[in-house]
Enzyme design. Structure first.
Site, PDB file in Angstrom:
ATOM      1  N   PRO A  51     -72.564  69.401 -50.788  1.00 29.04           N
ATOM      2  CG  PRO A  51     -72.268  71.584 -50.139  1.00 29.04           C
ATOM      3  CD  PRO A  51     -72.130  70.183 -49.649  1.00 29.04           C
ATOM      4  CD  GLU A  52     -72.557  64.983 -55.337  1.00 28.78           C
ATOM      5  OE1 GLU A  52     -72.578  64.745 -56.551  1.00 28.78           O
ATOM      6  OE2 GLU A  52     -72.951  64.175 -54.481  1.00 28.78           O
ATOM      7  CG  HIS A 106     -73.770  74.718 -37.312  1.00 29.96           C
ATOM      8  ND1 HIS A 106     -73.500  74.183 -36.068  1.00 29.96           N
ATOM      9  CD2 HIS A 106     -74.903  74.120 -37.731  1.00 29.96           C
ATOM     10  CE1 HIS A 106     -74.429  73.288 -35.766  1.00 29.96           C
ATOM     11  NE2 HIS A 106     -75.300  73.231 -36.752  1.00 29.96           N
ATOM     12  NE  ARG A 133     -71.359  65.754 -40.424  1.00 28.74           N
ATOM     13  CZ  ARG A 133     -72.310  65.269 -41.204  1.00 28.74           C
ATOM     14  NH1 ARG A 133     -72.229  65.436 -42.499  1.00 28.74           N
ATOM     15  NH2 ARG A 133     -73.322  64.617 -40.703  1.00 28.74           N
ATOM     16  NE  ARG A 149     -57.429  58.605 -66.036  1.00 29.12           N
ATOM     17  CZ  ARG A 149     -56.740  59.688 -65.719  1.00 29.12           C
ATOM     18  NH1 ARG A 149     -56.143  59.750 -64.585  1.00 29.12           N
ATOM     19  NH2 ARG A 149     -56.685  60.717 -66.521  1.00 29.12           N
TER      20      ARG A 149
END
Length: 268
Positions: free
Chosen positions: A2-3, A92, A111, A150
DNA sequence: TGAATTGTTATCGT
DNA sequence: AACGATAACAATTC
């Protein structure tokens, strides 16, 4: 994984289901995911009303009526589910939130990388994150300041949540391809035109991802359609949709990186 | 079997 | 000293 668009989709799905309800009880079957601890989170949220559900970067925030917050980070494989709709088929299951009205919100995570965290001050807890790319205040001038202050390779920089919040591997690669920028380009060498293109493509690809309810390409996230509209991610060796050259896959900062060697020019 | 995946942390180099 | 790159880590799937 998921983003921003997948988390946004999750929040939009569950907002009408949880808003105005109270937490009644919390249990975890993998307590290492719970901060500060499962019993403490249970004591902190039980009896509290959910006044707002929102997304910040890739995290879900339950704002509670004592101004504290419950933060959920789905990380790689986390997912919310509604017990009523999944019945006993949910796989899960790592945690259960009992809600007033009798329903149960499930936190599922194959996970176990996800995190459930209760904090007194959600704003302070998320203060380290960079700007939201879809915020109207995030204009190309701000992006230019971020990049020019940067000297880093643009791909890992886009993945750095303290710089810009919400992009992951999929949407970073897609943004760079649509902007015709090579992932190894140095941030301080991008010209104004490239920055404007990148700003545009980041917002475009995220909005499109949300519109299509996110990207599904394996068991970890289902229900999205954005995978049919990706131009480089997981298309290694296939023809670039713009020029026909094969998409290349390289390793950048321990992440697989997909790009077109002809369309995306390097700026060293 | 090992590669892949996220974000944090520690460590090394410039 | 400050910044950037790099590696390790948590745990599982195919």
């Amino acid at each position: 994984m998921p983003e921003l668009p997948e988390v946004e989709t999750t929040v939009r799905t569950f907002r009408p289901l949880v808003k105005g309800r109270r937490f009644v009880g919390f249990t975890s079957s993998w307590p290492r995911q719970v901060i500060p601890s499962a019993p403490k989170v249970d004591r902190a949220i039980s009896g509290r009303k959910i006044v707002k559900l929102e997304r910040r970067a890739k995290q879900i925030i339950f704002h509670l009526d004592d101004d504290s917050g419950l933060l959920i980070h789905l990380k790689m494989s986390g997912r919310l589910d509604w017990l009523a709709s999944s019945g006993d088929r949910a796989r899960h299951v790592r945690a259960r939130f009992r809600l007033s009205g009798g329903d149960t919100l499930l936190f599922c995570d194959a996970r176990k990388f996800g995190r459930i965290r209760h904090v007194a001050d959600p704003q302070a807890a998320l203060a380290h994150l960079g700007p939201e790319p879809l915020d109207p205040a995030f204009d190309s001038k701000i992006l230019a300041e971020i990049l020019h202050s940067r000297k880093r390779r643009i791909k890992p920089l886009l993945l750095d949540q303290t710089v810009i919040a919400g992009l992951g591997n999929i949407y970073s690669d897609e943004s760079l391809h649509r902007a015709n920028i090579h992932p190894l380009s140095l941030s301080n060498r991008l010209c104004w035109d490239e920055i404007k293109r990148l700003h545009r493509s980041i917002r475009q690809v995220l909005r499109e991802g949300i519109k299509r309810c996110g990207t599904s390409f394996d068991w970890a996230y289902l229900g999205g359609r954005m995978q049919h509209y990706l131009r480089v991610y997981q298309r290694g060796g296939k023809a670039c949709l713009a020029c026909g050259r094969p998409i290349e896959v390289i390793r950048v900062g321990q992440r697989s990186t997909h790009f077109c060697p002809k369309c995306q020019k390097i700026c060293k």
